[in-house]
Motif scaffolding. Structure first.
Motif, PDB file in Angstrom:
ATOM      1  N   LEU A  55       9.671   7.307  11.629  1.00  0.00           N
ATOM      2  CA  LEU A  55       8.220   6.439  11.777  1.00  0.00           C
ATOM      3  C   LEU A  55       7.554   6.791  10.315  1.00  0.00           C
ATOM      4  CD1 LEU A  55       7.333   7.117  15.218  1.00  0.00           C
ATOM      5  CD2 LEU A  55       8.047   4.889  14.372  1.00  0.00           C
ATOM      6  N   GLY A  56       7.389   8.013   9.936  1.00  0.00           N
ATOM      7  CA  GLY A  56       6.581   8.372   8.770  1.00  0.00           C
ATOM      8  C   GLY A  56       7.095   7.672   7.437  1.00  0.00           C
ATOM      9  N   LEU A  57       8.624   7.714   7.290  1.00  0.00           N
ATOM     10  CA  LEU A  57       9.052   6.956   6.219  1.00  0.00           C
ATOM     11  C   LEU A  57       8.820   5.354   6.365  1.00  0.00           C
ATOM     12  CD1 LEU A  57      12.525   8.921   5.634  1.00  0.00           C
ATOM     13  CD2 LEU A  57      10.484   8.905   4.416  1.00  0.00           C
ATOM     14  N   SER A  58       9.046   4.765   7.577  1.00  0.00           N
ATOM     15  CA  SER A  58       8.874   3.478   7.599  1.00  0.00           C
ATOM     16  C   SER A  58       7.161   3.182   7.337  1.00  0.00           C
ATOM     17  CB  SER A  58       9.106   3.058   9.151  1.00  0.00           C
ATOM     18  OG  SER A  58      10.458   3.219   9.518  1.00  0.00           O
ATOM     19  N   TYR A  59       6.404   4.077   7.653  1.00  0.00           N
ATOM     20  CA  TYR A  59       5.016   3.704   7.699  1.00  0.00           C
ATOM     21  C   TYR A  59       4.597   3.765   5.918  1.00  0.00           C
ATOM     22  CZ  TYR A  59      -0.239   4.285   7.307  1.00  0.00           C
ATOM     23  OH  TYR A  59      -1.420   3.963   6.716  1.00  0.00           O
ATOM     24  N   VAL A  60       5.392   4.671   5.354  1.00  0.00           N
ATOM     25  CA  VAL A  60       5.232   4.889   3.889  1.00  0.00           C
ATOM     26  C   VAL A  60       5.732   3.509   3.185  1.00  0.00           C
ATOM     27  CG1 VAL A  60       5.681   6.071   1.807  1.00  0.00           C
ATOM     28  CG2 VAL A  60       4.953   7.370   3.835  1.00  0.00           C
ATOM     29  N   ILE A  61       6.887   3.181   3.619  1.00  0.00           N
ATOM     30  CA  ILE A  61       7.668   2.140   2.649  1.00  0.00           C
ATOM     31  C   ILE A  61       7.260   0.563   3.428  1.00  0.00           C
ATOM     32  CG2 ILE A  61       9.782   1.015   2.665  1.00  0.00           C
ATOM     33  CD1 ILE A  61      11.241   3.711   2.807  1.00  0.00           C
ATOM     34  N   LEU A  62       6.727   0.571   4.558  1.00  0.00           N
ATOM     35  CA  LEU A  62       6.461  -0.818   5.084  1.00  0.00           C
ATOM     36  C   LEU A  62       4.941  -1.143   5.346  1.00  0.00           C
ATOM     37  CD1 LEU A  62       9.034  -1.213   8.104  1.00  0.00           C
ATOM     38  CD2 LEU A  62       9.163  -2.093   5.724  1.00  0.00           C
ATOM     39  N   GLY A  63       4.131   0.144   5.212  1.00  0.00           N
ATOM     40  CA  GLY A  63       2.886   0.134   5.437  1.00  0.00           C
ATOM     41  C   GLY A  63       2.132  -1.032   4.252  1.00  0.00           C
ATOM     42  N   PRO A  64       2.331  -0.694   3.016  1.00  0.00           N
ATOM     43  CA  PRO A  64       1.877  -1.684   2.038  1.00  0.00           C
ATOM     44  C   PRO A  64       2.121  -3.006   2.155  1.00  0.00           C
ATOM     45  CG  PRO A  64       2.742   0.574   1.033  1.00  0.00           C
ATOM     46  CD  PRO A  64       3.060   0.578   2.378  1.00  0.00           C
ATOM     47  N   LEU A  65       3.530  -3.176   2.541  1.00  0.00           N
ATOM     48  CA  LEU A  65       4.259  -4.527   2.633  1.00  0.00           C
ATOM     49  C   LEU A  65       3.430  -5.301   3.987  1.00  0.00           C
ATOM     50  CD1 LEU A  65       6.215  -6.835   1.897  1.00  0.00           C
ATOM     51  CD2 LEU A  65       7.666  -5.571   3.477  1.00  0.00           C
ATOM     52  N   ILE A  66       3.317  -4.677   4.985  1.00  0.00           N
ATOM     53  CA  ILE A  66       2.577  -5.273   6.107  1.00  0.00           C
ATOM     54  C   ILE A  66       1.188  -5.624   5.935  1.00  0.00           C
ATOM     55  CG2 ILE A  66       1.593  -4.714   8.583  1.00  0.00           C
ATOM     56  CD1 ILE A  66       4.194  -2.772   8.713  1.00  0.00           C
ATOM     57  N   GLY A  67       0.581  -4.733   5.051  1.00  0.00           N
ATOM     58  CA  GLY A  67      -0.881  -4.968   4.620  1.00  0.00           C
ATOM     59  C   GLY A  67      -0.922  -6.294   3.764  1.00  0.00           C
ATOM     60  N   ILE A  68       0.090  -6.308   2.909  1.00  0.00           N
ATOM     61  CA  ILE A  68       0.023  -7.592   1.984  1.00  0.00           C
ATOM     62  C   ILE A  68       0.343  -8.924   2.650  1.00  0.00           C
ATOM     63  CG2 ILE A  68       1.665  -8.795   0.272  1.00  0.00           C
ATOM     64  CD1 ILE A  68       1.967  -6.079  -1.217  1.00  0.00           C
ATOM     65  N   VAL A  69       1.314  -8.877   3.482  1.00  0.00           N
ATOM     66  CA  VAL A  69       1.659 -10.108   4.553  1.00  0.00           C
ATOM     67  C   VAL A  69       0.364 -10.372   5.237  1.00  0.00           C
ATOM     68  CG1 VAL A  69       3.127 -10.834   6.339  1.00  0.00           C
ATOM     69  CG2 VAL A  69       4.181  -9.583   4.594  1.00  0.00           C
ATOM     70  N   ALA A  70      -0.234  -9.301   6.032  1.00  0.00           N
ATOM     71  CA  ALA A  70      -1.217  -9.760   6.623  1.00  0.00           C
ATOM     72  C   ALA A  70      -2.653 -10.220   5.994  1.00  0.00           C
ATOM     73  CB  ALA A  70      -1.816  -8.413   7.400  1.00  0.00           C
ATOM     74  N   ASN A  71      -2.876  -9.495   4.814  1.00  0.00           N
ATOM     75  CA  ASN A  71      -4.099 -10.055   4.040  1.00  0.00           C
ATOM     76  C   ASN A  71      -3.658 -11.535   3.366  1.00  0.00           C
ATOM     77  OD1 ASN A  71      -6.564  -8.009   3.084  1.00  0.00           O
ATOM     78  ND2 ASN A  71      -4.501  -6.844   3.697  1.00  0.00           N
ATOM     79  N   SER A  72      -2.403 -11.989   3.162  1.00  0.00           N
ATOM     80  CA  SER A  72      -2.208 -13.121   2.517  1.00  0.00           C
ATOM     81  C   SER A  72      -2.603 -14.423   3.541  1.00  0.00           C
ATOM     82  CB  SER A  72      -0.702 -13.370   2.484  1.00  0.00           C
ATOM     83  OG  SER A  72       0.062 -13.446   3.635  1.00  0.00           O
ATOM     84  N   PHE A  73      -2.859 -13.947   4.911  1.00  0.00           N
ATOM     85  CA  PHE A  73      -3.428 -15.065   5.818  1.00  0.00           C
ATOM     86  C   PHE A  73      -4.822 -15.060   6.141  1.00  0.00           C
ATOM     87  CE2 PHE A  73       0.950 -14.359   7.006  1.00  0.00           C
ATOM     88  CZ  PHE A  73       1.525 -15.679   6.895  1.00  0.00           C
TER      89      PHE A  73
END
Length: 336
Positions: A55-73
């Motif tokens: 979960l920690g690694l997933s948050y570090v790796i996917l956290g910024p990507l999730i933020g980019i995808v969400a902000n694009s909308f």
């Protein structure tokens, strides 16, 4: 009288022996249950640690990507709303529509796919041939040349940046670098390097094919030689079909790395009409100048949409070839 007493003593001994065995069985059962409980506790702790780590690694790796995808909308109101974090209240596709126009997305993506596919085919043929030669043939200087292949893997590309630039700036009297008079959009140096087996990550591809071909039984080639097959025929029609796991692995690696490459494309000044990553670098400035969007917070949302558009083809490729890729990695000699 003595017989009755003997029987009673024997019964008492048997009863005592039964009690001892029962107590011993209960003690052993208690020890086994204790060991089982300790083992289950350890397994639970390991599972919790593994889950927390993932979960920690997933948050570090996917956290910024999730933020980019969400902000694009995000709409303008969502961007400045203090209560909106990841889920927009007024989602919009306006960012994507304008990003596609300013990036000339469909045309550049078509050129990019043709460019990447061509380089991948070249690297498959050249690197597989070199790897097959190292694995199956003996020739003078073989160990030295294979050491050069390993050096290609471990030496950073930035260390040879200047020699590469000067070499292709005067390639037999011809300037092959990009620019206003560039041939094929400045991609010629990269194509030449791929043909010579020195392209992007070519050392790794040669190593993968070498490891795989070394693991194939020699009886395959011996049977082909008995049937009268030459080296070229054996390589193309016998060895290559058996090397499908390595082919799949190298194909995916080559596509993804060529698609994401910015080092060689910037070094040789490849045209932005071919490399989609160069469109990303100028997207925010183009939107600010052409569409009069001067608020950096809002223009960044268009940049996020452009990033998502660039990522989508790689995600689709991985989803379609995930099973083949994992099998290819396991069988190609990279692990194990």
């Amino acid at each position: 009288m003595h017989d009755v007493q003997d029987v009673k003593e024997m019964q008492a001994k048997q009863a005592g022996f039964a009690e001892k065995m029962k107590a011993k069985y209960n003690d052993k059962r208690f020890v086994n249950e204790r060991h089982r409980a300790i083992r289950q506790g350890k397994d639970l702790l390991i599972m919790l640690f593994r889950t927390a780590l993932v979960l920690g690694l997933s948050y570090v790796i996917l956290g910024p990507l999730i933020g980019i995808v969400a902000n694009s909308f995000f709409s303008n109101s969502d961007k400045y709303s203090p209560i909106v974090y990841l889920i927009p209240q007024n989602p919009t596709l306006e960012r994507y529509a304008l990003a596609i126009i300013r990036m000339n997305y469909w045309e550049v993506m078509r050129n990019m796919l043709i460019y990447v596919a061509g380089l991948t085919i070249i690297q498959l043929l050249v690197c597989s041939m070199v790897g097959y030669g190292f694995a199956r043939h003996s020739f003078p200087g073989k160990k030295i040349l294979f050491a050069c292949v390993i050096i290609m893997i471990v030496i950073p590309s930035h260390t040879v940046m200047l020699p590469l630039y000067t070499f292709f700036m005067d390639f037999f009297g011809i300037n092959l670098l990009g620019g206003s008079n560039a041939i094929l959009g400045g991609t010629v140096p990269i194509i030449v390097m791929s043909f010579l087996g020195t392209g992007l990550r070519a050392g790794l591809y040669i190593y993968i094919f070498n490891q795989f071909f070394r693991g194939l039984p020699k009886e395959i080639e011996e049977a082909a030689a008995i049937d009268g097959a030459g080296s070229l025929y054996t390589y193309l029609f016998i060895m290559m079909p058996n090397a499908m796991p390595s082919i799949v692995t190298v194909t995916i690696f080559s596509i993804v790395w060529q698609y994401n490459d910015t080092f060689f494309s910037n070094l040789f000044m490849v045209s932005p009409d071919i490399v989609i990553s160069k469109q990303i670098t100028s997207l925010q400035a183009n939107i600010s100048n052409l569409d009069r969007i001067y608020d950096p917070a809002i223009s960044t949302l268009y940049l996020y949409a452009g990033i998502v558009l660039v990522i989508i083809p790689v995600i689709i490729l991985y989803v379609l070839l995930q099973k083949q890729f994992i099998e290819g990695v396991e069988r190609s000699g990279i692990v194990g």
